[in-house]
Design a protein around this motif. Structure first.
Motif, PDB file in Angstrom:
ATOM      1  N   TRP B 257       0.835  -1.199   0.000  1.00  0.00           N
ATOM      2  CA  TRP B 257       0.000   0.000   0.000  1.00  0.00           C
ATOM      3  C   TRP B 257       0.876   1.257   0.000  1.00  0.00           C
ATOM      4  O   TRP B 257       0.664   2.181  -0.778  1.00  0.00           O
ATOM      5  N   LEU B 258       1.905   1.253   0.878  1.00  0.00           N
ATOM      6  CA  LEU B 258       2.789   2.430   0.967  1.00  0.00           C
ATOM      7  C   LEU B 258       3.541   2.640  -0.349  1.00  0.00           C
ATOM      8  O   LEU B 258       3.658   3.766  -0.835  1.00  0.00           O
ATOM      9  N   ALA B 259       4.016   1.523  -0.934  1.00  0.00           N
ATOM     10  CA  ALA B 259       4.731   1.637  -2.213  1.00  0.00           C
ATOM     11  C   ALA B 259       3.805   2.210  -3.284  1.00  0.00           C
ATOM     12  O   ALA B 259       4.195   3.085  -4.065  1.00  0.00           O
ATOM     13  N   GLY B 260       2.575   1.737  -3.287  1.00  0.00           N
ATOM     14  CA  GLY B 260       1.610   2.223  -4.268  1.00  0.00           C
ATOM     15  C   GLY B 260       1.306   3.698  -4.063  1.00  0.00           C
ATOM     16  O   GLY B 260       1.212   4.476  -5.019  1.00  0.00           O
ATOM     17  N   LEU B 261       1.179   4.077  -2.800  1.00  0.00           N
ATOM     18  CA  LEU B 261       0.862   5.465  -2.462  1.00  0.00           C
ATOM     19  C   LEU B 261       1.975   6.407  -2.926  1.00  0.00           C
ATOM     20  O   LEU B 261       1.709   7.480  -3.465  1.00  0.00           O
ATOM     21  N   ARG B 262       3.229   5.961  -2.728  1.00  0.00           N
ATOM     22  CA  ARG B 262       4.363   6.775  -3.187  1.00  0.00           C
ATOM     23  C   ARG B 262       4.305   6.977  -4.686  1.00  0.00           C
ATOM     24  O   ARG B 262       4.555   8.053  -5.209  1.00  0.00           O
ATOM     25  N   ARG B 263       3.953   5.903  -5.371  1.00  0.00           N
ATOM     26  CA  ARG B 263       3.853   5.973  -6.823  1.00  0.00           C
ATOM     27  C   ARG B 263       2.749   6.950  -7.225  1.00  0.00           C
ATOM     28  O   ARG B 263       2.911   7.765  -8.131  1.00  0.00           O
ATOM     29  N   PHE B 264       1.625   6.880  -6.523  1.00  0.00           N
ATOM     30  CA  PHE B 264       0.481   7.745  -6.805  1.00  0.00           C
ATOM     31  C   PHE B 264       0.869   9.211  -6.642  1.00  0.00           C
ATOM     32  O   PHE B 264       0.592  10.057  -7.473  1.00  0.00           O
ATOM     33  N   GLU B 265       1.589   9.497  -5.537  1.00  0.00           N
ATOM     34  CA  GLU B 265       2.010  10.876  -5.293  1.00  0.00           C
ATOM     35  C   GLU B 265       3.060  11.300  -6.306  1.00  0.00           C
ATOM     36  O   GLU B 265       3.091  12.437  -6.754  1.00  0.00           O
ATOM     37  N   GLY B 266       3.939  10.325  -6.670  1.00  0.00           N
ATOM     38  CA  GLY B 266       5.009  10.620  -7.614  1.00  0.00           C
ATOM     39  C   GLY B 266       4.479  11.036  -8.976  1.00  0.00           C
ATOM     40  O   GLY B 266       4.965  11.984  -9.585  1.00  0.00           O
ATOM     41  N   VAL B 267       3.434  10.338  -9.423  1.00  0.00           N
ATOM     42  CA  VAL B 267       2.866  10.657 -10.726  1.00  0.00           C
ATOM     43  C   VAL B 267       2.181  12.018 -10.674  1.00  0.00           C
ATOM     44  O   VAL B 267       2.118  12.752 -11.662  1.00  0.00           O
ATOM     45  N   GLY B 268       1.700  12.351  -9.467  1.00  0.00           N
ATOM     46  CA  GLY B 268       1.071  13.650  -9.287  1.00  0.00           C
ATOM     47  C   GLY B 268      -0.267  13.757  -9.987  1.00  0.00           C
ATOM     48  O   GLY B 268      -0.726  14.841 -10.316  1.00  0.00           O
ATOM     49  N   SER B 269      -0.894  12.595 -10.224  1.00  0.00           N
ATOM     50  CA  SER B 269      -2.176  12.637 -10.916  1.00  0.00           C
ATOM     51  C   SER B 269      -3.322  12.760  -9.929  1.00  0.00           C
ATOM     52  O   SER B 269      -3.194  12.382  -8.797  1.00  0.00           O
TER      53      SER B 269
END
Lengths: 266, 269
Positions: B257-269
Motif C-alpha cells: 500500500w505504501l509503495a503504491g501510495l508513493r507511486r500515486f504521489e510521484g505521478v502527481g495525478s
C-alpha cells in the motif's frame, strides 16, 4: 415482422459490445467459477470415498459431469442489471415512449449478453474444467440435442425470474439486496450447488415443483444422462409451462409496478 | 508509549465519529438494511444445505464430522462478514479513489490515509452474516458437547477477528495493485474466491490447493487450523497460524500500500 426482429437484434448487438469491454472482469468471473467447481469436485470425491454404504443414487462420473455443467449453466441465470439501473436512474421513462415491448426489449438484451457470456466465460470454463477434472461429455447425442432445447427454455425461465425480481426495484432502492437474495435462492433451489437427486425425497418433491429447477437442474441432469428419454421430454415440457406461466405473472407484476409510477407522476 | 496510546485514542474517537455519520445517513433506509442483512444470511444457505445433504449420506468428510465442518463454515462466515463490515471500501480503491482521484481528498487530511479509506465505509448489512456465524458456532459446539466451555467461544470469536484481518490484509494487498493497473477489483474477486476452499476440511483437497491456502493466501488460517483447538481435535498449537498469518499478511499488504501510495504521489495525478 422482419422489422421487429431487426429492431430487437440491434438491442442484442449493443449488449454484446458493452459486455465485451470488461475483459478482466470476465476472466475473474470465469476463474472464480472454476474455483467453485473445483471445491465441489474435491468434496464430492471425498464424499464418494467415504460413502461405504453406496447410498448415492448416481455414479461418481455422472456426479462430476453434473457439478461441472451445472456451474456453467448457472452462469446463464445472471442478469445484466440493466433494468434496475434504468429504474433507479429514471431512464425507464424513455422506454415507455419507445415502440417496444419492455419484456421483449430486456429479453433481447439478455440474449445478446448471453452470447458474450458463452464466448467469454462458458467456453473457457468448459475447457478449463475439462483439463482439470477430465473430459465433460454429454451422455449421448440425443441427450446433447435435448440439452440444447432445455438450455434455451432455461434461459427464458431464468430471464423471467430476474425480470420479476428486478421489477421490485420500483418499490425498494436496495437493488443489491434483492439481487443477492434472488441469487441465493437460485443457488439453493436450482440444483446448481446441490443436485435435486441427492436431496431427501420430500424436499426434492417440493423443489422439483418450483420454477428454479427449470433453470439449472433440468438441462444439467439431461446433459449428464440422469434424466433421459421420455422423462427428459417431459422435463422440457415442464420448463416451457413455467416459461408461459412466468411470462404472464411477470407482465402482471410489471403493470402493477408501472401503474404505481404513473400515479406518482414520476 | 504515551504518544502511541494517545494516537490510538484519537483514531478510536475518529472511527466513532465516522460511524455516527454513517448511521445518520443510514436512518433513511431502514428497510434496505433488513433486506441486505437477510440476503447475506440466505446467501450462505446453499453451502449449509450442501453440508446437511452430504451428511445424511456419510458420517465424516475427510475425517471431520458434521459439527466440526459446521464449525469451519461458521468461522469462515464470521471472519468473512467481519471483514465485509469493516474493510469493504477496499473494493472501491481502484474505481473511485485511484481512477476518479478521490484519494487526493484523503491525502490532504491529517490522518493516516489507509485509516481514512477504511473508516469511511461501514457495511452494516454484514451484521446478518455475523449473527449467522455465531449461531453456527453455537450449533457446532452444542453438537460437540462443548457449548458450556466459554474459552472455546472466546477462541472462536478471537479467531474471527484475526481472520477478518487475514481477509482484509489479502484484499488490501491486491487492492494496492490498483496503483499500477488502475482497477484491480477483478483480481480481488478472483483471489478472494480461494477462501471457498477454507469452508471445508483442507484434507479433502489436492496438496497444491492445501499449499496455496496455507502459505500463499492463508485462508486456511481463518478456519481449518484454529478449528483444531476449538473443536478439541488436538494440535492446539496450530491456532498460532491465525495471529501469525494475520500479522504477516497485514505487514506485507501495508508495505505494498505504501509503495503504491508513493507511486500515486510521484505521478502527481
Amino acid at each position: 415482422m422482419l422489422g421487429a426482429v431487426k429492431r430487437y437484434a440491434s438491442v442484442a448487438a449493443v449488449a454484446l459490445k458493452a459486455e465485451m469491454s470488461y475483459s478482466l472482469w470476465f476472466f475473474s468471473f470465469g476463474f472464480a467459477a472454476v474455483l467453485e467447481v473445483l471445491v465441489l469436485v474435491f468434496l464430492w470425491r471425498a464424499v464418494y470415498a467415504g460413502d461405504a454404504g453406496q447410498t448415492l443414487p448416481v455414479a461418481l462420473g455422472e456426479m462430476l459431469t453434473y457439478v461441472c455443467v451445472a456451474r456453467i449453466v448457472h452462469q446463464f441465470t445472471y442478469p445484466t442489471g440493466q433494468l434496475p439501473q434504468a429504474i433507479r436512474s429514471g431512464d425507464i421513462s424513455v422506454l415507455f415512449l419507445r415502440p417496444a415491448d419492455v419484456q421483449l426489449y430486456y429479453l433481447s438484451y439478455h440474449l445478446g449478453a448471453i452470447l458474450a457470456e458463452v464466448a467469454r466465460i462458458a467456453l473457457p470454463m468448459y475447457v478449463a474444467v475439462s483439463l482439470i477434472v477430465g473430459p465433460v461429455l454429454p451422455h449421448s447425442a440425443l441427450a446433447l440435442a435435448q440439452f440444447v432445447l432445455s438450455l434455451a427454455a432455461s434461459v427464458v425461465v431464468g430471464f423471467l425470474i430476474n425480470f420479476m425480481t428486478e421489477t421490485l426495484s420500483f418499490w425498494t432502492l436496495n437493488a443489491w439486496g434483492i439481487r443477492a437474495a434472488r441469487e441465493a435462492t437460485i443457488e439453493l433451489l436450482s440444483g446448481s450447488t446441490v443436485p435435486l437427486f441427492v436431496f431427501p425425497t420430500w424436499l426434492a418433491n417440493v423443489v422439483g415443483h418450483l420454477p428454479f429447477a427449470s433453470t439449472v437442474y433440468v438441462p444439467t441432469a439431461i446433459f449428464a444422462g440422469i434424466i433421459s428419454g421420455t422423462a427428459a421430454w417431459q422435463a422440457i415440457l415442464g420448463q416451457l409451462a413455467w416459461a408461459v406461466v412466468l411470462t404472464f405473472l411477470a407482465r402482471g407484476l410489471w403493470r402493477a409496478a408501472t401503474n404505481r409510477v404513473i400515479v406518482q407522476g414520476g | 508509549m504515551l504518544t502511541v496510546s494517545a494516537s490510538l485514542a484519537r483514531y478510536a474517537r475518529l472511527y466513532a465519529a465516522f460511524l455516527r455519520l454513517h448511521f445518520k445517513r443510514l436512518a433513511e433506509y431502514r428497510g434496505d438494511f433488513v433486506i441486505g442483512a437477510v440476503a447475506l444470511i440466505i446467501s450462505q444457505t446453499a453451502g449449509l444445505l450442501f453440508i446437511w445433504v452430504i451428511f445424511t449420506r456419510i458420517k465424516s468428510l475427510a475425517g471431520w464430522n458434521v459439527f466440526e465442518v459446521t464449525l469451519l463454515y461458521g468461522l469462515a462466515t464470521g471472519a468473512g462478514s467481519l471483514a465485509r463490515l469493516l474493510f469493504s471500501n477496499l473494493w472501491s480503491l481502484g474505481t473511485t479513489f485511484v481512477r476518479r482521484g478521490d484519494l487526493l481528498r484523503l491525502l490532504i487530511r491529517p490522518v493516516n490515509p489507509l485509516f481514512h479509506l477504511i473508516a469511511e465505509h461501514f457495511e452494516e448489512e454484514a451484521i446478518g452474516g455475523l449473527a449467522l456465524a455465531l449461531a453456527l458456532v453455537g450449533h457446532a459446539l452444542t453438537g460437540l458437547g462443548m457449548a458450556t466451555e466459554l474459552w472455546r467461544w472466546a477462541v472462536a470469536i478471537l479467531t474471527m477477528v484475526f481472520g477478518a484481518f487475514i481477509i482484509g490484509g489479502i484484499n488490501l494487498a491486491v487492492a494496492s495493485l490498483s496503483f499500477w493497473m488502475v482497477d484491480s477489483a477483478p483480481l480481488m474477486w478472483a483471489v478472494s474466491n480461494f477462501s471457498r476452499f477454507a469452508r471445508y476440511p483442507l484434507g479433502a483437497y489436492h496438496r497444491a490447493v492445501r499449499f496455496i491456502v496455507t502459505w500463499i493466501l492463508p485462508y486456511g488460517a481463518v478456519t481449518f487450523y484454529p478449528a483444531h483447538l476449538i473443536s478439541g481435535r488436538g494440535d492446539a498449537w496450530s491456532w498460532l497460524a491465525t495471529p501469525g498469518a494475520a500479522a504477516a499478511v497485514c505487514l506485507v499488504a501495508y508495505r505494498l500500500w505504501l509503495a503504491g501510495l508513493r507511486r500515486f504521489e510521484g505521478v502527481g495525478s
